[in-house]
Design a protein around this motif. Structure first.
Motif, mmCIF file in Angstrom:
data_model
loop_
_atom_site.group_PDB
_atom_site.id
_atom_site.type_symbol
_atom_site.label_atom_id
_atom_site.label_comp_id
_atom_site.label_asym_id
_atom_site.label_seq_id
_atom_site.Cartn_x
_atom_site.Cartn_y
_atom_site.Cartn_z
ATOM 1 N N VAL A 1 2.722 7.567 10.568
ATOM 2 C CA VAL A 1 3.250 7.433 9.191
ATOM 3 C C VAL A 1 4.721 7.734 9.097
ATOM 4 O O VAL A 1 5.397 8.371 9.671
ATOM 5 N N GLU A 2 5.245 6.656 8.297
ATOM 6 C CA GLU A 2 6.767 6.751 7.912
ATOM 7 C C GLU A 2 6.794 7.006 6.557
ATOM 8 O O GLU A 2 6.273 6.458 5.619
ATOM 9 N N PRO A 3 7.556 8.207 6.377
ATOM 10 C CA PRO A 3 7.845 8.638 4.850
ATOM 11 C C PRO A 3 8.641 7.305 3.962
ATOM 12 O O PRO A 3 9.446 6.760 4.509
ATOM 13 N N SER A 4 8.314 7.460 2.614
ATOM 14 C CA SER A 4 8.672 6.634 1.992
ATOM 15 C C SER A 4 9.167 7.209 0.502
ATOM 16 O O SER A 4 9.056 8.414 0.449
ATOM 17 N N ALA A 5 9.466 6.293 -0.437
ATOM 18 C CA ALA A 5 9.932 6.982 -1.829
ATOM 19 C C ALA A 5 8.764 7.892 -2.409
ATOM 20 O O ALA A 5 9.034 8.584 -3.265
ATOM 21 N N VAL A 6 7.306 7.588 -2.145
ATOM 22 C CA VAL A 6 6.575 8.041 -2.822
ATOM 23 C C VAL A 6 6.505 9.528 -2.501
ATOM 24 O O VAL A 6 5.958 10.547 -2.982
ATOM 25 N N ILE B 1 -2.443 10.223 -6.961
ATOM 26 C CA ILE B 1 -1.029 9.418 -7.201
ATOM 27 C C ILE B 1 -1.496 8.129 -7.877
ATOM 28 O O ILE B 1 -2.203 7.346 -7.490
ATOM 29 N N SER B 2 -0.958 8.058 -9.198
ATOM 30 C CA SER B 2 -1.241 6.783 -9.821
ATOM 31 C C SER B 2 0.344 6.046 -10.165
ATOM 32 O O SER B 2 1.460 6.694 -10.152
ATOM 33 N N GLY B 3 0.128 4.883 -10.558
ATOM 34 C CA GLY B 3 1.339 3.846 -10.863
ATOM 35 C C GLY B 3 1.570 3.026 -9.834
ATOM 36 O O GLY B 3 1.277 2.782 -8.510
ATOM 37 N N ALA B 4 1.717 1.815 -10.754
ATOM 38 C CA ALA B 4 1.971 0.634 -9.799
ATOM 39 C C ALA B 4 3.124 0.472 -8.792
ATOM 40 O O ALA B 4 3.071 -0.003 -7.764
ATOM 41 N N GLU B 5 4.128 1.375 -9.148
ATOM 42 C CA GLU B 5 5.345 1.408 -8.174
ATOM 43 C C GLU B 5 4.912 2.159 -6.802
ATOM 44 O O GLU B 5 5.759 2.033 -5.897
ATOM 45 N N TYR B 6 3.875 2.728 -6.970
ATOM 46 C CA TYR B 6 3.352 3.512 -5.421
ATOM 47 C C TYR B 6 2.309 2.514 -4.628
ATOM 48 O O TYR B 6 1.958 3.243 -3.757
ATOM 49 N N ALA B 7 1.996 1.433 -5.306
ATOM 50 C CA ALA B 7 0.769 0.783 -4.729
ATOM 51 C C ALA B 7 1.077 0.557 -3.329
ATOM 52 O O ALA B 7 0.280 0.604 -2.561
ATOM 53 N N ASP B 8 2.155 -0.238 -3.206
ATOM 54 C CA ASP B 8 2.541 -0.881 -2.047
ATOM 55 C C ASP B 8 3.136 0.397 -1.000
ATOM 56 O O ASP B 8 2.722 0.218 0.379
ATOM 57 N N GLN B 9 3.443 1.303 -1.482
ATOM 58 C CA GLN B 9 3.820 2.596 -0.314
ATOM 59 C C GLN B 9 2.560 3.364 -0.113
ATOM 60 O O GLN B 9 2.305 3.617 1.224
ATOM 61 N N LEU B 10 1.329 3.519 -0.726
ATOM 62 C CA LEU B 10 0.455 4.114 -0.421
ATOM 63 C C LEU B 10 -0.412 3.210 0.507
ATOM 64 O O LEU B 10 -1.292 3.607 1.489
ATOM 65 N N ALA B 11 -0.346 1.758 0.204
ATOM 66 C CA ALA B 11 -0.947 0.845 1.147
ATOM 67 C C ALA B 11 -0.418 0.959 2.562
ATOM 68 O O ALA B 11 -1.230 0.810 3.610
#
Length: 137
Positions: free
Chosen positions: A98-103, A29-39
């Motif tokens: 784990v809570e699902p997010s937009a990613v 998974i790449s992309g700056a929009e997912y960085a916070d969600q993956l963290a």
């Protein structure tokens, strides 16, 4: 068949595969929009992904070093079992937290990632237990 050698290899391999599967989303998974969600995804649970990786790799090192003779083998085999159980327990608490997010909407396979990591950790304490039993008998 040498059950002791097989269980040793299975324990080490399961621990390493657990870590590889654990970090797979970072590679896929790449992309700056997912960085916070993956963290946030990886920080879930009591110890987060770092604790799972630490317990898993430490279990692999302990299982691999039992035969070296630096410490009494029975003690190290017991430590390997405890580390395997800690790996599975920490992975289970992480998966439950784990809570699902937009990613998750964009990468549907991520829904099954945490349960898959838990499933991959199960052979670690099982193999360590078989190895300890074979070592001590």
């Amino acid at each position: 068949m040498d059950l002791r050698a097989v269980s040793r290899r299975v324990g080490i391999a399961a621990a390493v595969v657990t870590v590889v599967a654990l970090v797979a989303p970072y590679a896929l998974i790449s992309g700056a929009e997912y960085a916070d969600q993956l963290a946030a995804y990886y920080a879930s649970g009591v110890v987060g992904w770092g604790g799972i990786a630490l317990f898993s790799l430490l279990a692999a090192v302990v299982i691999a070093s039992v035969e070296r003779g630096n410490v009494e083998p029975g003690t190290l085999a017991g430590v390997a079992v405890v580390l395997g159980l800690a790996t599975t327990a920490s992975a289970a608490t992480w998966a439950l937290a784990v809570e699902p997010s937009a990613v998750f909407r964009d990468h549907l396979w991520l829904v099954w990632h945490a349960p898959a990591v838990v499933a991959l950790t199960v052979p670690v304490p099982l193999a360590a237990g078989v190895y300890a039993r074979e070592l001590l008998t």
